[in-house]
Design a protein around this motif. Structure first.
Motif, PDB file in Angstrom:
ATOM      1  N   ILE A 148       8.293   4.141   0.925  1.00 14.78           N
ATOM      2  CA  ILE A 148       7.278   4.671   0.247  1.00 14.78           C
ATOM      3  C   ILE A 148       5.903   3.555   0.169  1.00 14.78           C
ATOM      4  CG2 ILE A 148       8.291   5.874  -1.098  1.00 14.78           C
ATOM      5  CD1 ILE A 148       7.913   4.213  -3.614  1.00 14.78           C
ATOM      6  N   GLU A 149       6.235   2.233   0.438  1.00 11.80           N
ATOM      7  CA  GLU A 149       4.995   1.340   0.630  1.00 11.80           C
ATOM      8  C   GLU A 149       4.923   0.719   2.124  1.00 11.80           C
ATOM      9  OE1 GLU A 149       4.720  -0.237  -3.811  1.00 11.80           O
ATOM     10  OE2 GLU A 149       6.391  -1.162  -2.521  1.00 11.80           O
ATOM     11  N   VAL A 165       3.710  10.427  -3.425  1.00 13.58           N
ATOM     12  CA  VAL A 165       3.507   9.292  -2.260  1.00 13.58           C
ATOM     13  C   VAL A 165       4.044   9.784  -0.965  1.00 13.58           C
ATOM     14  CG1 VAL A 165       4.075   7.081  -1.656  1.00 13.58           C
ATOM     15  CG2 VAL A 165       3.479   7.487  -4.066  1.00 13.58           C
ATOM     16  N   GLU A 203       0.802  -1.188   0.160  1.00 17.93           N
ATOM     17  CA  GLU A 203       0.148   0.001   0.122  1.00 17.93           C
ATOM     18  C   GLU A 203       0.884   1.208   0.209  1.00 17.93           C
ATOM     19  OE1 GLU A 203      -2.402  -0.384   3.484  1.00 17.93           O
ATOM     20  OE2 GLU A 203      -3.855  -1.414   2.446  1.00 17.93           O
ATOM     21  N   ARG A 204       0.312   2.220  -0.793  1.00 16.11           N
ATOM     22  CA  ARG A 204       1.264   3.583  -0.602  1.00 16.11           C
ATOM     23  C   ARG A 204       0.101   4.639  -0.150  1.00 16.11           C
ATOM     24  NH1 ARG A 204       3.931   4.059  -6.754  1.00 16.11           N
ATOM     25  NH2 ARG A 204       5.485   2.265  -6.144  1.00 16.11           N
TER      26      ARG A 204
END
Length: 83
Positions: free
Chosen positions: A41-42, A34, A19-20
């Motif tokens: 970033i995730e 993001v 998920e971002r």
């Protein structure tokens, strides 16, 4: 995963979800902007279902204590086989 079947979890499935968090003041990643977190970033999520007709859910919420132990053992076996 054959290691799950060998440990009595026939039909069980592991999945990974990434998920971002979108943010106007974040960093550009492709066509998205993001928000970077502490770990990148995730956000990585481990998903689990005990049999094919069950929905995927958060591993630690939907798996029983015995299933958690067997899945972790199966992951150790799978990783060790490729190390």
């Amino acid at each position: 995963m054959k290691a799950l079947e060998a440990l009595g979890l026939k039909g069980a499935t592991l999945g990974f979800e990434f998920e971002r968090e979108l943010s106007e003041d974040g960093v550009p990643v492709g066509a998205e902007t993001v928000h970077p977190g502490e770990d990148g970033i995730e956000r990585n999520l481990l998903r689990f279902r005990s049999h094919p007709s069950a929905p995927f859910g958060d591993f630690l919420r939907v798996a029983s204590g015995g299933e958690i132990s067997r899945v972790l053992l199966a992951l150790q076996v799978a990783i060790g086989a490729h190390a």
